[in-house]
Design an enzyme around this catalytic site. Structure first.
Site, PDB file in Angstrom:
ATOM      1  N   GLU A 166      88.973 127.011  51.520  1.00  0.00           N
ATOM      2  CA  GLU A 166      88.196 127.862  52.658  1.00  0.00           C
ATOM      3  C   GLU A 166      86.786 127.747  52.391  1.00  0.00           C
ATOM      4  O   GLU A 166      86.097 128.843  53.045  1.00  0.00           O
ATOM      5  CB  GLU A 166      88.716 129.229  52.974  1.00  0.00           C
ATOM      6  N   TYR A 168      85.406 128.937  49.599  1.00  0.00           N
ATOM      7  CA  TYR A 168      84.857 129.711  48.626  1.00  0.00           C
ATOM      8  C   TYR A 168      84.594 129.101  47.277  1.00  0.00           C
ATOM      9  O   TYR A 168      84.397 127.698  47.279  1.00  0.00           O
ATOM     10  CB  TYR A 168      86.061 130.853  48.163  1.00  0.00           C
ATOM     11  N   ARG A 216      95.646 127.416  45.199  1.00  0.00           N
ATOM     12  CA  ARG A 216      95.155 127.407  46.802  1.00  0.00           C
ATOM     13  C   ARG A 216      94.158 126.074  46.941  1.00  0.00           C
ATOM     14  O   ARG A 216      93.029 126.471  46.516  1.00  0.00           O
ATOM     15  CB  ARG A 216      94.890 128.699  47.500  1.00  0.00           C
ATOM     16  N   HIS A 254      85.212 128.287  56.278  1.00  0.00           N
ATOM     17  CA  HIS A 254      84.827 129.252  57.261  1.00  0.00           C
ATOM     18  C   HIS A 254      83.723 128.972  58.073  1.00  0.00           C
ATOM     19  O   HIS A 254      83.653 129.506  59.478  1.00  0.00           O
ATOM     20  CB  HIS A 254      84.656 130.669  56.843  1.00  0.00           C
ATOM     21  N   GLN A 341      92.598 139.316  67.681  1.00  0.00           N
ATOM     22  CA  GLN A 341      91.926 140.657  68.060  1.00  0.00           C
ATOM     23  C   GLN A 341      91.915 141.805  67.094  1.00  0.00           C
ATOM     24  O   GLN A 341      90.938 142.478  67.030  1.00  0.00           O
ATOM     25  CB  GLN A 341      92.435 141.289  69.434  1.00  0.00           C
TER      26      GLN A 341
END
Length: 673
Positions: A166, A168, A216, A254, A341
């Site tokens: 992601e 990082y 991961r 991201h 949401q």
């Protein structure tokens, strides 16, 4: 009863046997920022352990201060923190569960001034510029990972997951996009993966063989300058050799311009990127992202794509996901609708996470369990999200519920939402509500517009009014002209809409209507259409898995959107999904006009002005998406008759068809009676 075999089969992970293949993926919750944080976290994870998920991955904890997600973010680097973690691990183990601590160094995504990265270069999603790590910094950070891993085992965790996906820190080292180093930690693929491999080896040596070690990996970066599929496979094989027991597959960075987990993404669409990792190793591989039903999990395992399936938000939506799968009652699973949401949108706006379809998530200690000691006869008027949520929760507490709905089916305005492209998951939400109402024996009266006199004569102990909203008709000349239509008329296909359409109002409803008017879209349902629309090469031959955008299908209509506020349209859409919708509408050529003053609708079209300059837009129809008014007629009449009705949902507060607020309000009321 539906029985699924593969997903329920035990699996050996290192020296540990997991009872099934379902894993609760790591997610940020921000529960640590609330009162009684340890108690909240313990309850949050324990409920999911009781729900029989095979393994739980905690939210990410940084190994040092410069790697935290934000100021005050989760950090685990001191023995003084052991007891707060033991509260969590004890609760999970007492519930017969297993839990892993995720170690996450945010790198250049860390929203702190002291953030670091392999090379200089600020991430577009951060205001802070990172300092380039020296070799000494790298060596110290390896030691920091080891220290946190050792503390995790001492605190009772069953192992650790090293976050290398992601975008990082560890992922930043593996990609040319962010690694411009010329020393041994940069250059070719072998140099770029050196640091992550050093972390894995050192952690493995520290925690021994009995603890689980998961890495991961970013299986597809979805950014320019990301890794190729061959590089990912090569790295995966070396991750195995370095000592990992499992490889978990992350998707995208991201800062990627490709959506990865929103409802617009088809279910299990990233299977080829995961299969690429699986083909390179012999240890178990975990699939992730947009897997929200046990049937999809079963298919991924049965087809050899993965050995385990990680589901984060689905375990927010229903902590009993795995238990219901074992019992063969998958139709009673409260399915994650990927709306974001209440989870991601709240996290990205510095609030704590919960779930739209399950407001208990993250608030477990605030909701009592068990049945009421004083069962009541309760009338609920209105079968939308608020009415259905109240009926289910009150019936579970032992109350006798009669639910009146004027329409021939339950759902209210959820039936409008499911018609919008990219919102097919609302079918699952409706299926869950309707199934639970049926199983709980709620007395449902469809097609019945209950009058106040009828309700009063029945002498219920309580009356709950959930009659929803009505579209607000703006004070505008020609608002009753045949060209002026409500969003309800559009989404229920009561009118045949022309080729040139103006939309008044640019809230969530206005954007939904715009997407609906552009024509049928298979993008959220079919992998090939999704990849074509977003420029993704699922084989990941090119760096980052990106390819040239294909020519988009011509929009079915020409659409103009207007709003009164003089600010960019869509500014208040969801943080994690609004950009997706705006990008799609821009691509389709939707015109967006802020600061508009509406003057009239007539045979010619829409008359409006911007900064005093008058315009005429010749259109076939003008769709009114100018907000809602609460439908309080029944509530007021009941009050006149001397009753004390309770009111929830849109009937209480009309605001953008706010199902999140309506469902939470209904749930809290039901458990309070």
């Amino acid at each position: 009863m539906e029985m699924l075999q593969k997903v329920l089969t035990p699996i050996r992970v290192g020296e540990v046997v997991l009872s099934n293949r379902m894993v609760m993926g790591a997610m940020h919750t921000r529960l640590e920022t609330l009162d009684r944080p340890n108690e909240r976290l313990a309850a949050f994870y324990a409920v999911r352990a009781k729900g029989e998920v095979g393994l739980i991955l905690s939210g990410g904890f940084s190994p040092n201060p410069e790697g935290v997600m934000e100021e005050g973010g989760p950090l685990f680097n001191s023995p003084s923190q052991l007891e707060e973690h033991r509260v969590v691990t004890r609760a999970v183990h007492e519930a017969n569960g297993k839990i892993i601590l995720q170690i996450l160094h945010a790198g250049r995504y860390a929203k702190v001034p002291e953030c670091v990265a392999p090379s200089p270069g600020k991430a577009r999603i951060n205001t802070f510029s990172p300092r380039e790590m020296s070799v000494e910094d790298i060596e110290r950070t390896v030691s920091d990972f080891v220290r946190t891993a050792a503390l995790a085992i001492e605190a009772g965790y069953d192992g650790v997951e090293i976050m290398g996906s992601e975008g990082y820190l560890l992922n930043e080292f593996t990609a040319e996009r962010t690694n411009h180093r010329v020393d041994g930690y940069g250059g070719d693929c072998e140099g770029r993966i050196k640091f992550p491999l050093e972390v894995i080896r050192a952690v493995r040596e520290c925690i021994g063989k009995r603890a689980i070690l998961i890495y991961r990996i970013s299986s597809i970066d979805l950014v320019e300058g990301g890794a190729t599929g061959n590089e990912v496979a090569e790295f995966a094989s070396k991750v195995e050799a370095a000592g990992a027991d499992v490889i978990n597959t992350g998707i995208g960075w991201h800062e990627s311009a490709v959506p990865t987990i929103a409802a617009t993404v088809p279910r299990a669409v990233w299977r080829e990127a995961i299969r690429n990792v699986k083909s390179a190793v012999s240890i178990p591989v975990m699939a992730s992202n947009r897997i929200n039903t046990p049937q999809i999990a079963e298919e991924l395992i049965a087809s050899g794509v993965a050995d385990l399936v990680s589901m984060a938000r689905p375990l927010l939506a229903d902590p009993d996901f795995a238990k219901k799968t074992r019992l063969g009652i998958t139709d009673e699973i409260n399915t994650c609708i990927a709306c974001n949401q209440a989870c991601l949108d709240r996290i990205f706006t510095e609030r704590t996470a919960t779930c739209l379809v399950n407001p208990r998530a993250g608030r477990e200690i605030e909701f009592p369990d068990g049945r009421s000691t004083e069962p009541k006869r309760i009338a609920v008027v209105g079968g939308g999200p608020a009415g259905m949520s109240f009926a289910i929760n009150a019936a579970e507490r032992g109350h006798e519920i009669t639910l009146y709905e004027a329409d021939p089916e339950l759902g209210g305005q959820l039936n409008l939402a499911k018609a919008v492209p990219g919102k097919a998951e609302f079918h699952e939400m409706l299926r869950y509500f309707r199934t639970r109402i049926d199983r709980l024996g709620v007395n449902v009266q469809l097609g019945v517009r209950a009058s106040a006199e009828q309700i009063a004569a029945a002498a219920f102990d309580e009356v709950v009014v959930a009659t929803g909203v009505r579209p607000r008709i703006p004070d505008l000349a020609g608002a009753d002209h045949p060209k002026a239509v409500s969003y309800i008329d559009v989404l229920t296909r009561k009118v045949q809409i022309g080729q040139r359409v103006a939309i008044i109002g640019a809230g969530g409803i206005g954007f939904d209507v715009a997407e609906y008017l552009l024509g049928e879209s298979r993008e959220s349902l079919e992998a090939t259409e999704f990849f074509r629309a977003w420029g993704v090469d699922p084989t990941n031959v090119k760096a980052g898995g990106l390819t040239a955008l294909s020519e988009h299908t011509k929009a079915k209509r020409k659409v103009w959107m207007f709003q009164r506020k003089n600010e960019p349209l869509g500014k208040r859409l969801g943080k994690s999904t609004g950009w997706i919708l705006k990008a799609k509408l821009r691509t389709a050529g939707v015109a967006m006009i802020p600061g508009a003053v509406y003057e009239a609708i007539d045979d010619s079209g829409l008359h409006y002005s911007v900064e005093g300059e008058k315009h005429l837009l010749e259109v076939d129809h003008v769709v009114l998406c100018a907000g809602q008014n609460s439908n309080r007629d029944l509530f007021e009449r009941l009050t006149e008759l001397g009753l004390s009705p309770l009111i929830i949902g849109g009937a209480d507060v009309a605001s953008e068809l706010d199902a999140l607020r309506a469902i939470e309000q209904a749930t809290r009321l039901a458990v309070s009676l």
